[in-house]
Write a protein that holds these residues in place. Sequence first.
Motif, mmCIF file in Angstrom:
data_model
loop_
_atom_site.group_PDB
_atom_site.id
_atom_site.type_symbol
_atom_site.label_atom_id
_atom_site.label_comp_id
_atom_site.label_asym_id
_atom_site.label_seq_id
_atom_site.Cartn_x
_atom_site.Cartn_y
_atom_site.Cartn_z
ATOM 1 N N UNK A 106 0.844 -1.197 0.000
ATOM 2 C CA UNK A 106 0.000 0.000 0.000
ATOM 3 C C UNK A 106 0.874 1.239 0.000
ATOM 4 N N UNK A 107 0.470 2.242 -0.787
ATOM 5 C CA UNK A 107 1.253 3.476 -0.878
ATOM 6 C C UNK A 107 0.924 4.382 0.298
ATOM 7 N N UNK A 108 1.836 5.307 0.600
ATOM 8 C CA UNK A 108 1.416 6.375 1.524
ATOM 9 C C UNK A 108 0.215 7.084 0.908
ATOM 10 N N UNK A 109 -0.677 7.600 1.756
ATOM 11 C CA UNK A 109 -1.935 8.104 1.198
ATOM 12 C C UNK A 109 -1.723 9.272 0.241
ATOM 13 N N UNK A 110 -0.715 10.133 0.536
ATOM 14 C CA UNK A 110 -0.553 11.295 -0.350
ATOM 15 C C UNK A 110 -0.159 10.855 -1.742
ATOM 16 N N UNK A 171 -5.399 14.286 7.102
ATOM 17 C CA UNK A 171 -5.741 15.613 6.560
ATOM 18 C C UNK A 171 -7.046 15.585 5.794
ATOM 19 N N UNK A 172 -7.357 14.417 5.182
ATOM 20 C CA UNK A 172 -8.638 14.320 4.489
ATOM 21 C C UNK A 172 -9.771 14.332 5.510
ATOM 22 N N UNK A 173 -9.545 13.618 6.615
ATOM 23 C CA UNK A 173 -10.556 13.609 7.675
ATOM 24 C C UNK A 173 -10.757 15.016 8.225
ATOM 25 N N UNK A 174 -9.623 15.737 8.363
ATOM 26 C CA UNK A 174 -9.718 17.117 8.848
ATOM 27 C C UNK A 174 -10.542 17.973 7.880
#
Lengths: 345, 502
Positions: A106-110, A171-174
């Motif tokens: 799995x990639x880092x989310x960014x 950050x997406x949750x934020x």
Amino acid sequence: MKSGHDRQNGTRAPSPARRLRLTQEGIIVTITVVMFGAFAVFLPGFLSVGNLLTLLRSVSVLGILSVGMGVVVISRGIDLSMVATLAMGTAVAVVLAQPNPWFPQGLPFWQGALLGLLFVLIVTSATGLIIAYADLPAVFATLAMGYVIYGLGRSLFLSGEANYLPDDAGWVVYLGRGLFHGIPVSILCFIAVLVITEIILRKTAFGLFVYAMGDNPVAARSAGVPVRPITVVIYVFAGLVAYFAGLLTAGAVNNINTRIFNSTLIYDVLMVVVVGGIGLSGGKGSMKNVVLGTLLIGTLLNGMIIMNVSYIQQNLIKGVILLAAILADTIFNPRDEQTSQQGDI
Amino acid sequence: MTDTPIVEIRKGMKDFHGAVAISDIDFALAPGEIHALVGENGAGKSTLTKVIAGVHRLSSGKLYLDGHEVVFDSPADALARGLAMVYQENSMVPAMSVAQNIYLGDEKMFNGLRRLNIAAQQFLQKMNFTVNPTQNVAELGAAKRQMVEIARAVHHNARVIIFDEPTASLTPEEKHHFFGLLRRLRKEGVSIIFISHALEEALEISDRITVMRDGQIVDSGPAAEFDRARIVRGMIGRDLSNSAYADLHERDIRQRKAGRRVLSVENISMGAMVRNASFSVFAGQITGVFGLIGSGRTEMMKIVAGIYKRNTFHGGNIVLEGKRVRYRVPSPAVADGIIYVTEDRKTEGIFENMTIQENIQVGDTVATGHPWNVISTKQARELAQYWIDRLKIRAISSNARVIELSGGNQQKVVIAKALTKKPRIVIFDEPTRGVDVGAIQEIHQFIEELADEGIAVVVVSSYLPEIMVLSDRILVARQGQIVEEFSAHEADEEKIMFAAVH
């Protein structure tokens, strides 16, 4: 003297449509205020902090999508593939950030989010190219592209419908759920998108061209406006906006469910744009109309949910409103091709 | 042919919202005659025939059919009484077969295709038309479509058939057949009205000729008494004393010298509209292009401006300042300084939801900038003010919406929008159509100024006085070609009209 050229004198009176258009905005504001007041008085819980936050959050996704749709409609186009872009762009980002056949860790989310962005850029460019260079009507091209985008995403990347955010997507949750000094961040995002878009429309040559193309595509082309490249950019822009709305949606509920593609969201967006007063005949309206439409439709949807109106009845109400809005639009903003040809004298 | 006329109009007048299209019309059509109707574009021929066909209703005056006064409510009403019109544009359903089109509007409850085809076949054969009734109309050529249209008119038992420019799309061979058909119809007692720009045809086929000009009948008589010169005289002999062109004959013809060759067009072709057109345009001079409708004059200019594409093969060459160019879209042409000011400002010129200032700003932004440039409202306002002053655009402010302006002021906005950057060549297509008299003078003066500044100017017009008053050099277009060239000294209306008709 009568000659082959019919010569006319004098200035025309201001068109009635113009005077009415101003009141059209007044009408929307009035309806919104009355409805909001009625809900506040008669619906217990409507004015609660929790509900108002919900309202603002739901409005922000709807509003951001409407900004993208608004720009497309001003240019005399329509983009029915926005919800597909929203769902699949975000889902691609989320899935690539989970363990998957290509990246077992799995990639880092960014990084996943960037690849999602790439996916969106590719598919929306394709949409734009098809409309601009193959000259397909935008309604059918984007309707079909919606299914293409959905199908591509489902078959290439996804195994299930619900795709949960990874842990490093804070950050997406934020963006989706966070509060900034008590104000939902998502509504700030909506305002930001709105302001940036309005500046682009008002202050850049691109914005002027968008209005020119919507107003009179033939004249714009003859005047030397690069109509086809601009068209591609418009659809890519709508796609980017939809992708951003998708990240917000995922952030709000911690996952992205691709079933949203089958919902009536795209028609809600259309309803916002039309009710807000951006004429489907193009060249009219601005982001102000998106705000008005978003407030009206957002309040209505929220009120219906609280009143526990069944899903089926909600659709009926929405359908009637959309129909009425389009009807009003054709009356206020007539498509003038039919009247432009005068009789041969 | 002394019996009562089959159709007669007495003191006929028709206006469209105050604009008089035809007036003082006394017109009679005898049974079994071929009656040619000739005249310039806009002379009122179409209006007159549409009155007869029930499309328009007379504003005053009376229409008689077989000596009885009639008022038609609709074309269908006229058709039911035996008056049929074959339009310039086809009015058939392209996706249906020939047979279906002939019997369109006349179907029974149940239609056997086989029966329909057989009936159509017999019917067509009776008229000596070699058209396959089962073929789709979309697949037919122009001449065969014309045949189907005629067959349909005959099928409706028309006693009067009106043809609007029937031969424009026909080859000589087809024309021959068509005339044969007209004669046959005449023998069967059908009366025919025949609108044409082709004087030779009118002289050859018709029994009577009526010449129209400026909405009135100026000459009428048996065809045998007419010759080409008499028709041309009737078409152009207008009284200029009370028009914007009153000073035409007093104007000292100050002919500008040709500057360098800015544009040369060699043998361009596009479909059936433009066939091997060649011409050159020189700097510092006004080149007038005259042509009737269908002469391809507008199409030639639109090819030059990149709005239309010429044929990919054998499409010819366009050379701009010694460099061969080929534009697929207008924007590179605009960047190269080729400006086309449209004849149809409503559908191709103005942005009607925008203000004067925004309209001009679009033109300026296209000419000077990249799409991501920031634009300045202040600059736009100054630019708009400059053009409002220069062209004397009459409006409350630069923020007035274009749609609220009069035709002349709209036209000025269209011109300003196109000319924000100094161009190499400006093509004005019908620069004063639908423009009030005062504005005509101002627009003409501006066009002259442009030429004096050394810009190559082209003025396309179907209005002869305008061509005469502006041009230093006159080209005449006919059937997709430039067929004649005159200098301003040697040209007169008669010579030009002679070259423009065929």
